[in-house]
Scaffold this motif. Sequence first.
Motif, PDB file in Angstrom:
ATOM      1  N   LYS A 154      27.536 -15.069  52.679  1.00 33.42           N
ATOM      2  CA  LYS A 154      26.399 -15.179  51.766  1.00 33.42           C
ATOM      3  C   LYS A 154      25.072 -14.836  52.451  1.00 33.42           C
ATOM      4  CE  LYS A 154      25.850 -18.482  48.437  1.00 33.42           C
ATOM      5  NZ  LYS A 154      25.741 -19.842  47.949  1.00 33.42           N
ATOM      6  N   PHE A 155      24.912 -15.211  53.710  1.00 30.46           N
ATOM      7  CA  PHE A 155      23.650 -15.027  54.409  1.00 30.46           C
ATOM      8  C   PHE A 155      23.753 -13.827  55.347  1.00 30.46           C
ATOM      9  CE2 PHE A 155      23.815 -19.395  53.099  1.00 30.46           C
ATOM     10  CZ  PHE A 155      22.555 -19.606  52.584  1.00 30.46           C
ATOM     11  N   HIS A 156      22.979 -12.782  55.032  1.00 28.43           N
ATOM     12  CA  HIS A 156      22.999 -11.565  55.837  1.00 28.43           C
ATOM     13  C   HIS A 156      21.664 -10.846  55.662  1.00 28.43           C
ATOM     14  CE1 HIS A 156      23.716  -9.330  52.107  1.00 28.43           C
ATOM     15  NE2 HIS A 156      24.612 -10.277  51.826  1.00 28.43           N
ATOM     16  N   LYS A 215      17.705 -15.811  68.451  1.00 30.02           N
ATOM     17  CA  LYS A 215      19.149 -15.675  68.570  1.00 30.02           C
ATOM     18  C   LYS A 215      19.824 -16.056  67.244  1.00 30.02           C
ATOM     19  CE  LYS A 215      23.069 -17.340  71.179  1.00 30.02           C
ATOM     20  NZ  LYS A 215      23.600 -18.436  71.937  1.00 30.02           N
ATOM     21  N   ASP A 216      20.717 -15.217  66.780  1.00 30.57           N
ATOM     22  CA  ASP A 216      21.527 -15.433  65.580  1.00 30.57           C
ATOM     23  C   ASP A 216      20.755 -15.350  64.264  1.00 30.57           C
ATOM     24  OD1 ASP A 216      23.767 -15.847  67.215  1.00 30.57           O
ATOM     25  OD2 ASP A 216      23.377 -18.003  67.332  1.00 30.57           O
ATOM     26  N   CYS A 217      19.491 -14.952  64.286  1.00 26.74           N
ATOM     27  CA  CYS A 217      18.698 -14.906  63.055  1.00 26.74           C
ATOM     28  C   CYS A 217      19.104 -13.705  62.204  1.00 26.74           C
ATOM     29  CB  CYS A 217      17.212 -14.834  63.388  1.00 26.74           C
ATOM     30  SG  CYS A 217      16.150 -14.928  61.940  1.00 26.74           S
ATOM     31  N   VAL A 218      19.422 -13.962  60.930  1.00 25.60           N
ATOM     32  CA  VAL A 218      19.767 -12.892  59.994  1.00 25.60           C
ATOM     33  C   VAL A 218      18.741 -12.765  58.866  1.00 25.60           C
ATOM     34  CG1 VAL A 218      22.242 -13.052  60.462  1.00 25.60           C
ATOM     35  CG2 VAL A 218      21.264 -14.351  58.550  1.00 25.60           C
ATOM     36  N   LEU A 232       3.061 -22.688  52.952  1.00 24.27           N
ATOM     37  CA  LEU A 232       4.385 -22.129  53.194  1.00 24.27           C
ATOM     38  C   LEU A 232       4.827 -22.382  54.625  1.00 24.27           C
ATOM     39  CD1 LEU A 232       3.981 -18.691  51.388  1.00 24.27           C
ATOM     40  CD2 LEU A 232       5.051 -20.777  50.521  1.00 24.27           C
ATOM     41  N   VAL A 233       6.146 -22.553  54.804  1.00 27.38           N
ATOM     42  CA  VAL A 233       6.755 -22.709  56.124  1.00 27.38           C
ATOM     43  C   VAL A 233       7.911 -21.715  56.183  1.00 27.38           C
ATOM     44  CG1 VAL A 233       7.955 -24.278  57.693  1.00 27.38           C
ATOM     45  CG2 VAL A 233       6.142 -25.159  56.190  1.00 27.38           C
ATOM     46  N   LEU A 234       7.868 -20.777  57.148  1.00 27.69           N
ATOM     47  CA  LEU A 234       8.903 -19.769  57.309  1.00 27.69           C
ATOM     48  C   LEU A 234       9.805 -20.171  58.462  1.00 27.69           C
ATOM     49  CD1 LEU A 234       6.412 -18.383  55.921  1.00 27.69           C
ATOM     50  CD2 LEU A 234       7.258 -16.266  56.873  1.00 27.69           C
ATOM     51  N   VAL A 235      11.120 -20.110  58.228  1.00 33.35           N
ATOM     52  CA  VAL A 235      12.103 -20.557  59.205  1.00 33.35           C
ATOM     53  C   VAL A 235      13.189 -19.490  59.332  1.00 33.35           C
ATOM     54  CG1 VAL A 235      13.794 -22.357  59.720  1.00 33.35           C
ATOM     55  CG2 VAL A 235      11.685 -22.957  58.544  1.00 33.35           C
ATOM     56  N   GLY A 236      13.583 -19.187  60.559  1.00 34.12           N
ATOM     57  CA  GLY A 236      14.705 -18.286  60.775  1.00 34.12           C
ATOM     58  C   GLY A 236      15.996 -18.945  60.312  1.00 34.12           C
ATOM     59  N   VAL A 237      16.956 -18.138  59.819  1.00 31.15           N
ATOM     60  CA  VAL A 237      18.212 -18.644  59.283  1.00 31.15           C
ATOM     61  C   VAL A 237      19.384 -17.902  59.933  1.00 31.15           C
ATOM     62  CG1 VAL A 237      19.581 -18.934  57.166  1.00 31.15           C
ATOM     63  CG2 VAL A 237      17.098 -19.206  57.087  1.00 31.15           C
ATOM     64  N   ARG A 238      20.413 -18.669  60.279  1.00 31.72           N
ATOM     65  CA  ARG A 238      21.649 -18.110  60.843  1.00 31.72           C
ATOM     66  C   ARG A 238      22.569 -17.611  59.723  1.00 31.72           C
ATOM     67  NH1 ARG A 238      20.843 -22.993  63.592  1.00 31.72           N
ATOM     68  NH2 ARG A 238      20.393 -22.725  65.806  1.00 31.72           N
ATOM     69  N   ALA A 239      23.586 -16.844  60.094  1.00 30.40           N
ATOM     70  CA  ALA A 239      24.540 -16.295  59.123  1.00 30.40           C
ATOM     71  C   ALA A 239      25.311 -17.377  58.374  1.00 30.40           C
ATOM     72  CB  ALA A 239      25.510 -15.346  59.821  1.00 30.40           C
ATOM     73  N   ASP A 240      25.419 -18.581  58.970  1.00 29.95           N
ATOM     74  CA  ASP A 240      26.118 -19.666  58.269  1.00 29.95           C
ATOM     75  C   ASP A 240      25.187 -20.430  57.324  1.00 29.95           C
ATOM     76  OD1 ASP A 240      24.576 -21.229  59.974  1.00 29.95           O
ATOM     77  OD2 ASP A 240      26.285 -22.179  60.967  1.00 29.95           O
ATOM     78  N   GLY A 241      23.936 -19.984  57.215  1.00 26.99           N
ATOM     79  CA  GLY A 241      22.989 -20.589  56.290  1.00 26.99           C
ATOM     80  C   GLY A 241      22.157 -21.716  56.875  1.00 26.99           C
ATOM     81  N   THR A 242      22.358 -22.059  58.150  1.00 29.24           N
ATOM     82  CA  THR A 242      21.592 -23.150  58.742  1.00 29.24           C
ATOM     83  C   THR A 242      20.256 -22.637  59.267  1.00 29.24           C
ATOM     84  OG1 THR A 242      22.654 -22.855  60.904  1.00 29.24           O
ATOM     85  CG2 THR A 242      23.635 -24.484  59.388  1.00 29.24           C
ATOM     86  N   ASP A 243      19.262 -23.495  59.157  1.00 26.07           N
ATOM     87  CA  ASP A 243      17.954 -23.182  59.734  1.00 26.07           C
ATOM     88  C   ASP A 243      18.079 -23.182  61.247  1.00 26.07           C
ATOM     89  OD1 ASP A 243      16.806 -23.138  57.208  1.00 26.07           O
ATOM     90  OD2 ASP A 243      16.215 -25.244  57.298  1.00 26.07           O
ATOM     91  N   GLY A 287      14.316 -21.741  72.979  1.00 24.95           N
ATOM     92  CA  GLY A 287      13.776 -20.761  72.046  1.00 24.95           C
ATOM     93  C   GLY A 287      13.864 -21.195  70.602  1.00 24.95           C
ATOM     94  N   ASP A 288      14.738 -22.143  70.279  1.00 26.20           N
ATOM     95  CA  ASP A 288      14.814 -22.628  68.905  1.00 26.20           C
ATOM     96  C   ASP A 288      13.739 -23.682  68.692  1.00 26.20           C
ATOM     97  OD1 ASP A 288      18.395 -22.555  68.184  1.00 26.20           O
ATOM     98  OD2 ASP A 288      16.916 -20.984  68.397  1.00 26.20           O
ATOM     99  N   GLY A 289      13.566 -24.093  67.483  1.00 25.64           N
ATOM    100  CA  GLY A 289      12.634 -25.161  67.183  1.00 25.64           C
ATOM    101  C   GLY A 289      11.343 -24.695  66.584  1.00 25.64           C
ATOM    102  N   ASP A 290      11.097 -23.405  66.578  1.00 30.75           N
ATOM    103  CA  ASP A 290       9.833 -22.913  66.046  1.00 30.75           C
ATOM    104  C   ASP A 290       9.995 -22.423  64.626  1.00 30.75           C
ATOM    105  OD1 ASP A 290       8.970 -21.396  69.207  1.00 30.75           O
ATOM    106  OD2 ASP A 290       8.555 -23.404  68.463  1.00 30.75           O
ATOM    107  N   ALA A 291       9.016 -22.716  63.824  1.00 33.11           N
ATOM    108  CA  ALA A 291       8.895 -22.190  62.469  1.00 33.11           C
ATOM    109  C   ALA A 291       7.503 -21.593  62.377  1.00 33.11           C
ATOM    110  CB  ALA A 291       9.091 -23.291  61.438  1.00 33.11           C
TER     111      ALA A 291
END
Length: 136
Positions: free
Chosen positions: A6-8, A59-62, A91-102, A114-118
């Motif tokens: 679903k997430f791509h 890393k892993d951001c789709v 607004l808050v923008l967040v990177g998302v992985r292919a499994d749909g997790t923030d 490197g994670d933790g930033d929005a």
Amino acid sequence: MTDKNKFHGDVGRFLTGQDARSRTARYKRYKQEKGYKPDTFARAEFFGINRINKLLGRKDCVGIRIYYGKTHEDVDGNVVDDGQGELKSRLVLVGVRADGTDIFDDPTGRKDPGDGDALGDGFECPRHCGNPPSSL
């Protein structure tokens, strides 16, 4: 259970300029019908390409998920401590992985390097719009 396909990188669709203008004009009319004056509500936020690319480069951001959030701001739009100033929608923008997790959302409770930033606190329109078309 989340569909892993679903997430791509191709989720969403491009809009015509006419459709985009129509949607934003509809929002502006709605707010005015609710009693807001044209320059008293947020219509958009601007985020710089370098910040967006950094978010997408994690890393892993789709893709990016955009949340509606609230923060306290002073009259100049600066973030202040909770309870001070005015509570504003932002607004808050967040990177998302292919499994749909923030990306900032680590289920193990540990934060990867490197994670933790929005991304937030963009330039709010109408304060920083320049001269957008009247429908925006």
